[in-house]
Design an enzyme around this catalytic site. Sequence first.
Site, PDB file in Angstrom:
ATOM      1  N   TYR A  53       0.828  -1.210   0.000  1.00 28.76           N
ATOM      2  CA  TYR A  53       0.000   0.000   0.000  1.00 28.76           C
ATOM      3  C   TYR A  53       0.863   1.261   0.000  1.00 28.76           C
ATOM      4  CZ  TYR A  53      -4.238  -2.749   0.946  1.00 28.76           C
ATOM      5  OH  TYR A  53      -5.289  -3.625   0.872  1.00 28.76           O
ATOM      6  N   SER A 210     -13.689  -2.562  -0.646  1.00 30.30           N
ATOM      7  CA  SER A 210     -14.409  -1.728  -1.623  1.00 30.30           C
ATOM      8  C   SER A 210     -15.923  -1.866  -1.497  1.00 30.30           C
ATOM      9  CB  SER A 210     -13.965  -2.086  -3.050  1.00 30.30           C
ATOM     10  OG  SER A 210     -14.248  -1.043  -3.945  1.00 30.30           O
ATOM     11  N   PRO A 211     -16.461  -1.697  -0.282  1.00 31.78           N
ATOM     12  CA  PRO A 211     -17.905  -1.860  -0.086  1.00 31.78           C
ATOM     13  C   PRO A 211     -18.749  -0.804  -0.788  1.00 31.78           C
ATOM     14  CG  PRO A 211     -16.884  -0.969   1.891  1.00 31.78           C
ATOM     15  CD  PRO A 211     -15.770  -1.362   0.973  1.00 31.78           C
ATOM     16  N   ALA A 213     -17.839   0.157  -3.870  1.00 31.48           N
ATOM     17  CA  ALA A 213     -17.470  -0.064  -5.278  1.00 31.48           C
ATOM     18  C   ALA A 213     -16.511   1.008  -5.792  1.00 31.48           C
ATOM     19  CB  ALA A 213     -18.707  -0.150  -6.152  1.00 31.48           C
ATOM     20  N   GLY A 214     -15.574   1.402  -4.943  1.00 26.58           N
ATOM     21  CA  GLY A 214     -14.588   2.381  -5.376  1.00 26.58           C
ATOM     22  C   GLY A 214     -15.184   3.708  -5.797  1.00 26.58           C
ATOM     23  N   GLY A 215     -16.338   4.065  -5.236  1.00 27.42           N
ATOM     24  CA  GLY A 215     -16.991   5.334  -5.549  1.00 27.42           C
ATOM     25  C   GLY A 215     -17.985   5.267  -6.696  1.00 27.42           C
ATOM     26  N   PHE A 218     -21.479   6.477  -6.178  1.00 29.24           N
ATOM     27  CA  PHE A 218     -21.706   7.919  -6.136  1.00 29.24           C
ATOM     28  C   PHE A 218     -21.537   8.585  -7.499  1.00 29.24           C
ATOM     29  CE2 PHE A 218     -19.936   6.743  -1.955  1.00 29.24           C
ATOM     30  CZ  PHE A 218     -20.972   7.152  -1.134  1.00 29.24           C
ATOM     31  N   THR A 219     -20.553   8.131  -8.261  1.00 27.31           N
ATOM     32  CA  THR A 219     -20.170   8.885  -9.457  1.00 27.31           C
ATOM     33  C   THR A 219     -20.170   8.072 -10.743  1.00 27.31           C
ATOM     34  OG1 THR A 219     -17.814   8.417  -9.062  1.00 27.31           O
ATOM     35  CG2 THR A 219     -18.726  10.423  -8.075  1.00 27.31           C
TER      36      THR A 219
END
Length: 300
Positions: A53, A210-211, A213-215, A218-219
């Site tokens: 990371y 990633s609950p 879904a990596g954003g 929202f977008t």
Amino acid sequence: MERIQLTEDLSFSRFVHGLWRLSDWNLTKEETLSLLLKTYEAGITTYDHADIYGSYTCEELFGEALALNPSLREKIEIVTKCGIVLESKNRPEHQSHHYNTSKEHIIASTERSLKNLQTDYIDVLLIHRPDPMMDPIEVAEAFTTLKKDGKVRAFGVSNFKDHQFTMLQSYLEEKLVTNQIEVSPYELENMDDGTLNLCLRERLTAMAWSPLAGGKLFTGTDEKSLRLRETLTKVQEEIGATGIDQVAYAWLLKHPAKMMPIVGSGNINRIKQAIDSKNMELNLDQWFEILHSSMGHDVP
């Protein structure tokens, strides 16, 4: 906060704080410690890392903050992962992107993580990805050595399917305690292919990365994202949630596999909002409505 019992003497908080973006948050070590203390006060005691990371920097950043308050170490659980090799300026000896689950690499990676995290032990060490060149005998030997030396309390895997998990487990003296997998209202693969059923069968609890879904919730502009956003917004209004993220977390929490969502935010308000989703209850109609939106059709 609810706790999940992994072994007789090891439990995790139901929500886990993910540190994979720690290096992107541009925090001083004092600010990192402050965030750590705030998440702890909110009920999170489990922190998720991996050696790679931040291009091999996040463990060290966390360790520098933890060193400012050493007594905190005994109150928290640290998870880290190994097995992925990345090309990086911080690892000039790496010549390519590949996997390495040899005994030598697992032990060396763990010892480096211990140094970077400034701790004497890792609570749970995960093999980060299934390795087509994995020799399970070497993995078993590495695990046995690390456990005997007191450097790791328990072991698990990440992104393993049923056949991969079962194969590795057959070589180990102790049970693997978790499988960290991607699950969200958007990403259903591990729900569809039996990976969550594996967790239920083996009586272990999955960590859900990633609950949100990596954003995409929202977008995202694809048809699936738009469909889901509309449904999540509808359910948000019905249950009085403060955002569709709470609905997404509540959707995961309702599943009988009792998944532990990993919240990868550096914003304490977003983290607390995630935690508050434990108070949001979806009924079956709402749960399946979200599932139908993700699939694009009703269940058979």
